[in-house]
Design a protein around this motif. Structure first.
Motif, PDB file in Angstrom:
ATOM      1  N   ASN A 107      35.278 -13.921 159.686  1.00 44.27           N
ATOM      2  CA  ASN A 107      34.598 -15.083 159.122  1.00 44.27           C
ATOM      3  C   ASN A 107      35.363 -15.518 157.884  1.00 44.27           C
ATOM      4  N   VAL A 108      36.075 -16.641 157.990  1.00 45.34           N
ATOM      5  CA  VAL A 108      36.956 -17.110 156.926  1.00 45.34           C
ATOM      6  C   VAL A 108      36.138 -17.854 155.871  1.00 45.34           C
ATOM      7  N   VAL A 109      36.213 -17.401 154.629  1.00 45.18           N
ATOM      8  CA  VAL A 109      35.550 -18.091 153.524  1.00 45.18           C
ATOM      9  C   VAL A 109      36.555 -18.329 152.406  1.00 45.18           C
ATOM     10  N   THR A 110      36.201 -19.250 151.507  1.00 47.30           N
ATOM     11  CA  THR A 110      37.030 -19.529 150.336  1.00 47.30           C
ATOM     12  C   THR A 110      36.187 -19.318 149.084  1.00 47.30           C
ATOM     13  N   SER A 111      36.842 -19.176 147.942  1.00 42.05           N
ATOM     14  CA  SER A 111      36.129 -18.929 146.689  1.00 42.05           C
ATOM     15  C   SER A 111      35.993 -20.196 145.872  1.00 42.05           C
ATOM     16  N   PRO A 112      34.814 -20.405 145.262  1.00 39.67           N
ATOM     17  CA  PRO A 112      34.569 -21.646 144.539  1.00 39.67           C
ATOM     18  C   PRO A 112      35.010 -21.665 143.084  1.00 39.67           C
ATOM     19  N   GLY A 113      35.378 -20.546 142.478  1.00 37.87           N
ATOM     20  CA  GLY A 113      35.697 -20.634 141.064  1.00 37.87           C
ATOM     21  C   GLY A 113      36.332 -19.393 140.485  1.00 37.87           C
ATOM     22  N   ALA A 114      36.623 -19.471 139.174  1.00 42.58           N
ATOM     23  CA  ALA A 114      37.341 -18.419 138.467  1.00 42.58           C
ATOM     24  C   ALA A 114      36.526 -17.140 138.326  1.00 42.58           C
ATOM     25  N   PHE A 169      40.862 -10.303 140.573  1.00 42.79           N
ATOM     26  CA  PHE A 169      42.149 -10.267 141.243  1.00 42.79           C
ATOM     27  C   PHE A 169      43.280 -10.587 140.266  1.00 42.79           C
ATOM     28  N   ARG A 170      44.480 -10.236 140.641  1.00 41.50           N
ATOM     29  CA  ARG A 170      45.606 -10.324 139.725  1.00 41.50           C
ATOM     30  C   ARG A 170      45.936 -11.763 139.346  1.00 41.50           C
ATOM     31  N   ARG A 171      45.662 -12.743 140.218  1.00 38.68           N
ATOM     32  CA  ARG A 171      46.052 -14.114 139.908  1.00 38.68           C
ATOM     33  C   ARG A 171      45.093 -14.778 138.937  1.00 38.68           C
ATOM     34  N   GLY A 172      43.823 -14.388 138.955  1.00 39.87           N
ATOM     35  CA  GLY A 172      42.840 -15.050 138.114  1.00 39.87           C
ATOM     36  C   GLY A 172      42.733 -16.517 138.477  1.00 39.87           C
ATOM     37  N   GLY A 173      42.068 -17.290 137.625  1.00 40.01           N
ATOM     38  CA  GLY A 173      41.963 -18.722 137.859  1.00 40.01           C
ATOM     39  C   GLY A 173      41.236 -19.052 139.149  1.00 40.01           C
ATOM     40  N   PHE A 174      41.455 -20.271 139.647  1.00 39.70           N
ATOM     41  CA  PHE A 174      40.802 -20.684 140.878  1.00 39.70           C
ATOM     42  C   PHE A 174      41.563 -21.850 141.467  1.00 39.70           C
ATOM     43  N   LEU A 175      41.202 -22.208 142.689  1.00 41.67           N
ATOM     44  CA  LEU A 175      41.817 -23.347 143.358  1.00 41.67           C
ATOM     45  C   LEU A 175      40.823 -24.496 143.403  1.00 41.67           C
ATOM     46  N   ASP A 176      41.309 -25.728 143.272  1.00 37.54           N
ATOM     47  CA  ASP A 176      40.453 -26.881 143.476  1.00 37.54           C
ATOM     48  C   ASP A 176      39.929 -26.882 144.901  1.00 37.54           C
ATOM     49  N   HIS A 177      38.823 -27.623 145.113  1.00 38.18           N
ATOM     50  CA  HIS A 177      38.162 -27.609 146.416  1.00 38.18           C
ATOM     51  C   HIS A 177      39.132 -27.930 147.549  1.00 38.18           C
ATOM     52  N   ALA A 178      39.890 -29.020 147.411  1.00 43.42           N
ATOM     53  CA  ALA A 178      40.804 -29.416 148.483  1.00 43.42           C
ATOM     54  C   ALA A 178      41.890 -28.372 148.706  1.00 43.42           C
ATOM     55  N   ASP A 179      42.395 -27.789 147.624  1.00 38.89           N
ATOM     56  CA  ASP A 179      43.446 -26.785 147.744  1.00 38.89           C
ATOM     57  C   ASP A 179      42.953 -25.514 148.422  1.00 38.89           C
ATOM     58  N   ARG A 180      41.686 -25.186 148.225  1.00 45.88           N
ATOM     59  CA  ARG A 180      41.136 -24.000 148.890  1.00 45.88           C
ATOM     60  C   ARG A 180      41.231 -24.144 150.400  1.00 45.88           C
TER      61      ARG A 180
END
Length: 424
Positions: free
Chosen positions: A123-130, A136-147
């Motif tokens: 079940n593929v999900v994406t994360s909404p925020g930081a 995780f090592r990258r921190g931050g977050f992706l914008d909705h479209a980029d996710r």
């Protein structure tokens, strides 16, 4: 021939609906609970076991959210262990495409597919925020479209790895640049089954292009039919047939000796699920402010919601209210029209009891949804873990079998076969 109904069993993760006061309510972290629900689902000839998940416990007012489960073990480890105590049941895990890496996750899912003889699903999900990214090592977050760009290219990359059949790979796209040797031979299904739950236009398009099934939130029959048609109509532009993508909403049920008895039980269950404390917590998520001083049996606040989306009172939950003021006005109008307290209103606006009645009535309703193209099946979300599926398997499944809309034995060799999906 009537359409065959897909059935799956939901084991809750962060979105817990258990009635803890019921003596049958059990642990949501002990392995015995996972085994119990999985074996019950397999006894009922269900297609798959669906394990919900969250990358981090939600927080509200700086505290762990009351309805989250502390101590939940790792998804893939649980599913791998369940592969040893089941034989035909599909094993679906919720795994995040924003933070995982394709080589790692593709290898783990291919391994699960081998160990289970072709029963793995993702079940593929994406994360909404930081908030999640801090783990995780990258921190931050992706914008909705980029996710969704990352999710689409993640799936494409994973499938390219599975198609190497243990061979060399070199994959470059906007999200990934990897090269090496996969090392895992092609698994029994070729590709594990891909599920996805996004409902935005980007999410729907991702599902139409890449998914084998959608975990839908549309459970009211008219809305469900519109969603079904919208998704199925998108498939042709990707060269896919309508049968290539299954739509499976998450639903709940309450059975009774009569319809009136079931309605009484449903009323009791909802009041147990939404305690006064829970009602205030859920109202705070819309109002975005501390409402602990309010009486849950009293009226809604006269103050308006706080609109600061950069500083929300709930951490770790995807945004549910794109227009807080509009939703608050709608809730106020409903509460005033029906003389509802905060608790009564929250019970009403968050209700998920979709099928309520005798076993005959519930079987009839489930069949109507599938035969009239509101969905292809259901992921059953019970109010009890792990024993909540027992009465459905014992009472409703035989009636679906009598109607000729549900299997009397497993016929396919893999989960993909049982779902009626093409091989990959």
């Amino acid at each position: 021939m009537p359409k065959q109904i897909i059935l799956a069993a939901h084991f809750p993760g962060v979105n817990n609906t258990t009635v803890w006061s019921d003596p049958r309510a059990g642990s949501q972290i002990d392995f015995d609970s996972f085994v119990y629900l999985a074996k019950t689902a397999e006894r009922g000839l269900f297609d798959f076991f669906f394990l919900a998940e969250g990358l981090r416990l939600r927080e509200q007012r700086g505290l762990i959210h009351d309805l989250d489960v502390v101590g939940r073990p790792d998804t893939l480890t649980v599913l791998t262990a369940l592969a040893a105590v089941t034989t035909r049941l599909g094993l679906a895990g919720t795994l995040n495409a924003t933070w995982h890496e394709p080589y790692e996750l593709a290898r783990q899912l291919a391994t699960l597919d081998h160990l289970s003889n072709g029963r793995a699903a993702w079940n593929v999900v994406t994360s909404p925020g930081a908030f999640f990214g801090e783990n995780f090592r990258r921190g931050g977050f992706l914008d909705h479209a980029d996710r969704y760009v990352r999710a689409a290219e993640f799936i494409q990359t994973a499938r390219a790895l599975w198609d190497t059949d243990g061979g060399d790979f070199a994959i470059t796209n906007s999200q990934f640049d990897i090269k090496g040797r996969f090392g895992v031979p092609r698994s029994p299904q070729g590709h594990p089954v891909i599920l996805q739950a996004g409902d935005s236009d980007s999410g729907r398009e991702l599902a139409a292009q890449h998914s084998d099934a959608i975990f839908s939130r549309h459970h009211r029959i008219d809305d469900a039919r519109l969603f079904y048609r919208d998704i199925k109509d998108r498939l042709a532009r990707y060269g896919r047939a309508e049968s290539d993508l299954k739509i499976i909403p998450g639903v709940s049920y309450v059975l009774g000796d009569s319809d009136a008895d079931a309605q009484e039980k449903a009323h009791y269950i909802r009041r147990q699920q939404v305690s006064p404390q829970t009602a205030i917590l859920l109202l705070e998520q819309l109002w975005n402010t501390d409402l602990s001083g309010y009486d849950a049996e009293g009226p809604l606040p006269e103050i308006d919601p706080v609109l600061d989306e950069d500083d929300t009172i709930i951490k770790g939950r995807a945004g549910m209210y794109p227009d807080r003021l509009k939703t608050a006005d709608e809730w106020r109008a409903r509460a005033e029209a029906k003389s509802l307290s905060i608790r009564d209103l929250i019970i009403e606006v968050t209700g998920r009891q979709n099928f309520i009645g005798t076993a005959d009535r519930v079987a009839e309703q489930l069949d109507e949804y599938v035969q009239t193209d509101a969905c292809d099946g259901f992921i059953l979300v019970s109010h009890l873990t792990p024993a909540g599926l027992d009465d459905f398997v014992d009472q409703v499944v035989p009636l679906l079998q009598e109607r000729g809309v549900f299997r009397t034995e497993y016929s396919g060799g893999t989960l993909r076969d049982n779902l009626g999906l093409k091989g990959r």
